[in-house]
Write an enzyme that holds these catalytic residues in place. Structure first.
Site, short mmCIF file in Angstrom:
data_model
loop_
_atom_site.label_atom_id
_atom_site.label_comp_id
_atom_site.label_asym_id
_atom_site.label_seq_id
_atom_site.Cartn_x
_atom_site.Cartn_y
_atom_site.Cartn_z
N PHE A 251 0.85 -1.17 0.00
CA PHE A 251 0.00 0.00 0.00
C PHE A 251 0.89 1.24 0.00
O PHE A 251 1.31 1.72 1.05
CB PHE A 251 -0.91 0.00 1.24
CG PHE A 251 -1.54 -1.35 1.48
CD1 PHE A 251 -2.74 -1.68 0.88
CD2 PHE A 251 -0.91 -2.29 2.29
CE1 PHE A 251 -3.32 -2.92 1.08
CE2 PHE A 251 -1.49 -3.54 2.50
CZ PHE A 251 -2.69 -3.86 1.89
N GLY B 19 8.06 -2.00 9.17
CA GLY B 19 6.85 -2.44 8.48
C GLY B 19 7.12 -2.65 7.00
O GLY B 19 6.71 -1.86 6.16
N GLY C 204 2.19 -9.90 10.17
CA GLY C 204 1.05 -9.06 9.79
C GLY C 204 0.61 -8.14 10.91
O GLY C 204 0.76 -8.45 12.09
N HIS D 125 -0.90 -0.18 13.05
CA HIS D 125 -1.69 1.03 13.12
C HIS D 125 -2.49 1.17 14.40
O HIS D 125 -3.32 2.08 14.53
CB HIS D 125 -2.64 1.12 11.92
CG HIS D 125 -1.93 1.47 10.64
ND1 HIS D 125 -0.56 1.40 10.52
CD2 HIS D 125 -2.38 1.89 9.44
CE1 HIS D 125 -0.22 1.77 9.30
NE2 HIS D 125 -1.29 2.06 8.62
MG MG Z 1 1.48 2.03 5.24
#
Ligand code: MG
Length: 205
Positions: A15, A41, A70, A139
């Protein structure tokens, strides 16, 4: 045009917008002659390749930190779960095999050092000043705060702290990355270089 960028970079799971990728590459290119770069990450290695190509150019090293199990949103039943990255035998997410394949295919094995662990464990004995830190980990507020507390202090003077997935509006995305971005700005330790899409950029004073 980024030299050495794999022609199939868009096929790599991840992403990251094109303008964000370009900004990561550019800042790593400008800073990484002064020290290594750390990414938190890595997932399947998309951003790792952009940062790694810059580090190769400057003779630097990219540490790519990810437990590869993950984040919250990648787990079974969650919105970003990818069954292809699920290790049936272990019953756990495993993005490391895919990551390693992509880094090797990009020819970056001698630039990228994978750290398959979590932030806290890796940071425990860390002493090396970093030219650039890119935070793109979990997150949850807890995960984002841990990443910030573990690594922001290791950015050397003039170095870059980059934080991904900043959304001022909670309807667009989770607020934890934005919370640590605000912390960094309020710390007085960084100059605000603004945002490129959802990527926040700060320079250590
Ligand atoms: Mg990101």
């Amino acid at each position: 045009m980024i030299p050495g960028l794999p022609h199939d970079i868009d096929q790599i799971k991840g992403f990251l917008a094109e303008d964000e990728a370009a900004a990561l590459y550019q800042h790593a290119l400008e800073t990484s002659a002064r020290g290594p770069v750390l990414e938190i990450g890595s997932y399947c290695g998309k951003s790792t390749i952009y940062l790694g190509l810059a580090c190769r150019d400057t003779g630097s090293t990219l540490f790519a930190l990810d437990h590869h199990r993950g984040s919250e949103e990648h787990q079974q039943g969650e919105f970003f779960h990818d069954p292809e990255l699920f290790d049936q035998g272990a019953g756990l997410m495993d993005s490391f095999r895919e990551f390693r394949r992509n880094i090797s295919a990009a020819g970056l094995d001698d630039v990228v050092v994978p750290l398959v662990s979590d932030s806290e464990t890796t940071a425990r004995h860390w002493r090396t000043p970093l030219a650039m830190v890119f935070i793109d980990g979990g997150h949850s507020l807890d995960a984002a705060l841990t990443d910030y507390r573990c690594w922001a202090s290791h950015v050397l003077r003039g170095g870059i702290l980059a934080i991904h997935d900043l959304f001022a509006d909670a309807h667009e995305g989770g607020q934890a990355p934005y919370a640590i971005y605000r912390l960094a700005k309020a710390s007085g330790l960084f100059a605000d270089l603004g945002q490129v899409s959802s990527l926040g950029l700060l320079r250590r004073l």
